[in-house]
Design a protein around this motif. Structure first.
Motif, PDB file in Angstrom:
ATOM      1  N   GLY A  61       0.848  -1.177   0.000  1.00  0.00           N
ATOM      2  CA  GLY A  61       0.000   0.000   0.000  1.00  0.00           C
ATOM      3  C   GLY A  61       0.890   1.236   0.000  1.00  0.00           C
ATOM      4  N   GLU A  62       0.260   2.361   0.048  1.00  0.00           N
ATOM      5  CA  GLU A  62       1.016   3.613   0.129  1.00  0.00           C
ATOM      6  C   GLU A  62       0.955   4.117   1.559  1.00  0.00           C
ATOM      7  N   PRO A  63       2.099   4.125   2.259  1.00  0.00           N
ATOM      8  CA  PRO A  63       2.049   4.497   3.675  1.00  0.00           C
ATOM      9  C   PRO A  63       1.789   5.972   3.891  1.00  0.00           C
ATOM     10  N   GLY A  64       1.056   6.240   4.958  1.00  0.00           N
ATOM     11  CA  GLY A  64       0.876   7.612   5.406  1.00  0.00           C
ATOM     12  C   GLY A  64       1.870   7.896   6.523  1.00  0.00           C
ATOM     13  N   LYS A  65       2.231   9.122   6.701  1.00  0.00           N
ATOM     14  CA  LYS A  65       3.213   9.491   7.711  1.00  0.00           C
ATOM     15  C   LYS A  65       2.520   9.836   9.010  1.00  0.00           C
ATOM     16  N   LEU A  66       2.968   9.190  10.090  1.00  0.00           N
ATOM     17  CA  LEU A  66       2.392   9.442  11.410  1.00  0.00           C
ATOM     18  C   LEU A  66       3.489   9.882  12.376  1.00  0.00           C
ATOM     19  N   GLU A  67       3.355  11.071  12.905  1.00  0.00           N
ATOM     20  CA  GLU A  67       4.324  11.586  13.860  1.00  0.00           C
ATOM     21  C   GLU A  67       3.971  11.116  15.267  1.00  0.00           C
ATOM     22  N   THR A  68       4.984  10.616  15.977  1.00  0.00           N
ATOM     23  CA  THR A  68       4.806  10.192  17.372  1.00  0.00           C
ATOM     24  C   THR A  68       5.694  11.046  18.275  1.00  0.00           C
ATOM     25  N   THR A  69       5.521  10.871  19.566  1.00  0.00           N
ATOM     26  CA  THR A  69       6.346  11.599  20.544  1.00  0.00           C
ATOM     27  C   THR A  69       7.620  10.846  20.890  1.00  0.00           C
ATOM     28  N   LEU A  70       7.782   9.633  20.366  1.00  0.00           N
ATOM     29  CA  LEU A  70       8.912   8.788  20.729  1.00  0.00           C
ATOM     30  C   LEU A  70      10.245   9.412  20.325  1.00  0.00           C
ATOM     31  N   SER A  71      11.283   9.020  21.034  1.00  0.00           N
ATOM     32  CA  SER A  71      12.656   9.397  20.707  1.00  0.00           C
ATOM     33  C   SER A  71      13.390   8.139  20.268  1.00  0.00           C
ATOM     34  N   ALA A  72      13.922   8.140  19.052  1.00  0.00           N
ATOM     35  CA  ALA A  72      14.614   6.952  18.548  1.00  0.00           C
ATOM     36  C   ALA A  72      15.774   6.560  19.463  1.00  0.00           C
ATOM     37  N   ALA A  73      16.489   7.544  19.988  1.00  0.00           N
ATOM     38  CA  ALA A  73      17.634   7.251  20.857  1.00  0.00           C
ATOM     39  C   ALA A  73      17.192   6.595  22.156  1.00  0.00           C
ATOM     40  N   VAL A  74      16.163   7.148  22.782  1.00  0.00           N
ATOM     41  CA  VAL A  74      15.673   6.588  24.047  1.00  0.00           C
ATOM     42  C   VAL A  74      15.003   5.242  23.799  1.00  0.00           C
TER      43      VAL A  74
ATOM     44  N   VAL B 273       0.752  10.013  20.779  1.00  0.00           N
ATOM     45  CA  VAL B 273       0.383  10.727  19.556  1.00  0.00           C
ATOM     46  C   VAL B 273      -0.296  12.020  19.974  1.00  0.00           C
ATOM     47  N   ALA B 274       0.046  13.107  19.331  1.00  0.00           N
ATOM     48  CA  ALA B 274      -0.475  14.421  19.704  1.00  0.00           C
ATOM     49  C   ALA B 274      -2.003  14.425  19.731  1.00  0.00           C
ATOM     50  N   PRO B 275      -2.613  14.963  20.775  1.00  0.00           N
ATOM     51  CA  PRO B 275      -4.080  14.981  20.881  1.00  0.00           C
ATOM     52  C   PRO B 275      -4.777  15.698  19.734  1.00  0.00           C
ATOM     53  N   ASP B 276      -4.120  16.686  19.136  1.00  0.00           N
ATOM     54  CA  ASP B 276      -4.804  17.436  18.079  1.00  0.00           C
ATOM     55  C   ASP B 276      -4.931  16.641  16.780  1.00  0.00           C
ATOM     56  N   LEU B 277      -4.271  15.472  16.687  1.00  0.00           N
ATOM     57  CA  LEU B 277      -4.409  14.657  15.480  1.00  0.00           C
ATOM     58  C   LEU B 277      -5.830  14.139  15.334  1.00  0.00           C
ATOM     59  N   ASP B 278      -6.446  13.778  16.460  1.00  0.00           N
ATOM     60  CA  ASP B 278      -7.816  13.265  16.407  1.00  0.00           C
ATOM     61  C   ASP B 278      -8.741  14.005  17.374  1.00  0.00           C
ATOM     62  N   ASP B 279      -8.311  15.178  17.818  1.00  0.00           N
ATOM     63  CA  ASP B 279      -9.135  16.037  18.684  1.00  0.00           C
ATOM     64  C   ASP B 279      -9.621  15.328  19.944  1.00  0.00           C
ATOM     65  N   ARG B 280      -8.793  14.466  20.492  1.00  0.00           N
ATOM     66  CA  ARG B 280      -9.209  13.801  21.721  1.00  0.00           C
ATOM     67  C   ARG B 280      -8.861  14.691  22.924  1.00  0.00           C
ATOM     68  N   GLU B 281      -9.666  14.559  23.949  1.00  0.00           N
ATOM     69  CA  GLU B 281      -9.485  15.363  25.158  1.00  0.00           C
ATOM     70  C   GLU B 281      -8.716  14.548  26.180  1.00  0.00           C
TER      71      GLU B 281
END
Length: 538
Positions: free
Chosen positions: A231-244, A437-445
């Motif tokens: 498939g064609e992947p979509g880009k999803l930003e997370t809060t993770l740190s690759a180093a940690v 995942v940032a709350p504003d991605l899906d407007d969760r409270e």
């Protein structure tokens, strides 16, 4: 023997059978006809193991699900899964090569082809089975489990399915844009699957065609096994740190059944989540077990907030404490100290000091619950981290469990995510709900709580500093620079001979918590894991 005598013997056997002594009569008749129908007992012989597996594999290779199922001890379940193997997973041209049997265990390799909608790809994997004696028939049978068909089928009801993906693929990236993959960060597999299931559509990708494990539990995302069409992947930003995350993966790999979470106290962002478990369960986020003495962070906050004592106030540490008829003791070798302060009892992790203080006014059966919920944001079932998580449980209880809860036993339940958040709240005074995942991605409270007063937070932070430099956490935290603090814990669990190892700590603007099942004292297993993660976050 004369003809009349023989007839009398046989007639006597018949009478016994009619009289109801079926088992004895069966054996006598078996003896008369040469024992051909006698039910076998004991472990299957090598010849039986070879014969049963040979017939089972031959039927499976031919796609004869019903025939193969007859060589198992759960033909209904085997029949259903083996039918789905061909029908729903579209797996054909199966060749099974058995390895060398070790007793009744037989390893084997599977080569096959997955064909769907004009596309085909080879499939190879390894599994194993065990041959047992049928309880009623005495036949040698395959001991049925879903993992016989594929090792990723871990629970009854798990199935294999080939179809267009339910969700588009995602390219999950860390906070700096580094791509996070299952290959580089193995324990992120279930997390990435869940992120894909939840955010695949929002990430803007296009579905492909895959062979997946569809899990019986709705809380577990599909596990991808083979991609027939990308498939064609979509880009999803997370809060993770690759180093940690990399440090967390390496740290948990040193200890079986271990989990760790790291968060950024100033924001609540999750920097790492790693598990090293045979069952693949995300215990770091979803575990529900007693946290042991790491719970004393919350208990100490309760004592301070309710005016019972303070960091430099009295918290005597006797050899034992009795609460409503139940005796509580300290770890073996701990010297009693009747003139101890709260800071001293905290850094030595004295159980009896905390047990004795929870009887002081104005504390009630609900005081610890209120502290956990209102100050630390725990136990209200309202965290929205971006994936499935458990936000702790500190129920209001009376009797011995009230005392046990104060030292992280009884009915209190936590996981590393919860305890990393507890540390973050303790050292900043502010509860910031962890998120991946940032709350504003899906407007969760996200969840909120009133947090701690500056005075309480300051005392907790200082007590954790003392524990990391002079107390039970000193060995694990040695060599770490910066502003550091920690709390150890060991939790006794029914049925285990060794306690679970717990440890939570901070270094500057990173907090982490880990748990190792049957890892012993907090500093033995969980401590080194947390220290390695904190070191990477510097």
């Amino acid at each position: 023997m004369g003809r009349g005598m023989k007839a009398a013997v046989i007639g006597g056997v018949f009478a016994v059978m009619v009289g109801g002594a079926g088992y004895g009569a069966y054996n006598v008749m078996s003896a008369l006809d040469g024992g051909a129908d006698e039910v076998r007992t004991g472990p299957p012989s090598g010849d039986e193991v070879e014969e049963t597996t040979g017939k089972f594999f031959a039927a499976w290779e031919k796609g004869q699900a019903d025939a193969a199922a007859e060589y198992t001890n759960d033909d209904a379940s085997a029949r259903a899964l083996l039918r789905q193997y061909a029908r729903d997973a579209h797996i054909e041209d199966v060749t099974i090569t058995p390895g060398t049997a070790v007793g009744a265990k037989v390893p084997f390799a599977v080569k096959a082809t997955v064909s769907y909608d004009g596309r085909s790809k080879p499939l190879t994997y390894k599994s194993q089975l065990t041959v047992v004696r049928g309880k009623t028939t005495g036949r040698a049978l395959v001991d049925w489990a879903p993992s016989v068909v594929h090792p990723e089928l871990k629970a009854k009801g798990d199935t294999l399915v080939t179809a267009e993906s339910a969700n588009p693929p995602i390219e999950a990236v860390d906070r700096d844009g580094t791509v996070l993959t299952k290959e580089k960060y193995p324990s992120l597999g279930p997390v990435l699957d869940t992120l894909r299931e939840k955010y695949g559509d929002q990430a803007g990708g296009r579905p492909g065609v895959e062979l997946v494990v569809r899990h019986a539990s709705p809380q577990i995302a599909d596990t991808s096994l083979l991609t027939l069409a990308e498939g064609e992947p979509g880009k999803l930003e997370t809060t993770l740190s690759a180093a940690v995350q990399g440090a967390a993966e390496k740290a948990v790999a040193e200890f079986d059944e271990s989990s760790v979470v790291a968060v950024k106290p100033s924001t609540g962002e999750v920097l790492a989540v790693a598990n090293h478990r045979a069952d693949g369960f995300n215990a770091a986020f979803q575990g529900r077990v007693a946290p042991g003495s790491t719970m004393k962070i919350i208990t100490a906050a309760m004592l301070i907030d309710n005016g019972v004592t303070s960091m430099d106030g009295p918290a005597p540490c006797p050899d034992q404490a009795v609460w409503q008829g139940q005796v509580f003791k300290n770890l073996t070798g701990m010297e009693p100290n009747e003139s101890a302060t709260l800071a001293n009892s905290f850094q030595r992790s004295c159980n009896t000091a905390f047990i004795k203080l929870i009887d002081e006014k104005p504390l009630t059966d609900s005081s610890l619950t209120e502290e956990a919920q209102e100050r630390f944001g725990l136990g209200r079932d309202d965290w929205k981290t971006g994936i499935v998580s458990f936000d702790g449980s500190v129920p209001a209880v009376s009797g011995p469990d009230r005392a046990a809860g104060a030292i992280g036993q009884g009915q209190v339940q936590m996981n590393p995510l919860n305890m990393a958040s507890v540390t973050a709240t303790a050292i900043t005074g502010t509860f910031r709900q962890p998120y991946l995942v940032a709350p504003d991605l899906d407007d969760r409270e996200i969840a909120t709580a009133k947090g701690l007063s500056p005075a309480t937070s300051s005392q907790l932070k200082q007590m954790m500093r003392l524990t990391a430099t002079q107390g039970t956490a000193a060995e694990a935290m040695s060599g770490l620079g910066g502003d550091i603090g920690a709390k150890t814990g060991s939790a006794e669990v029914d049925g285990q001979t060794v306690s679970n190892s717990w440890f939570t700590g901070f270094r500057d603007d990173i907090a982490a918590a880990a748990m190792t099942e049957e890892g012993g004292h907090g500093g033995d297993a969980a401590g080194p894991i947390v220290a390695d993660v904190l070191r990477a976050g510097g």
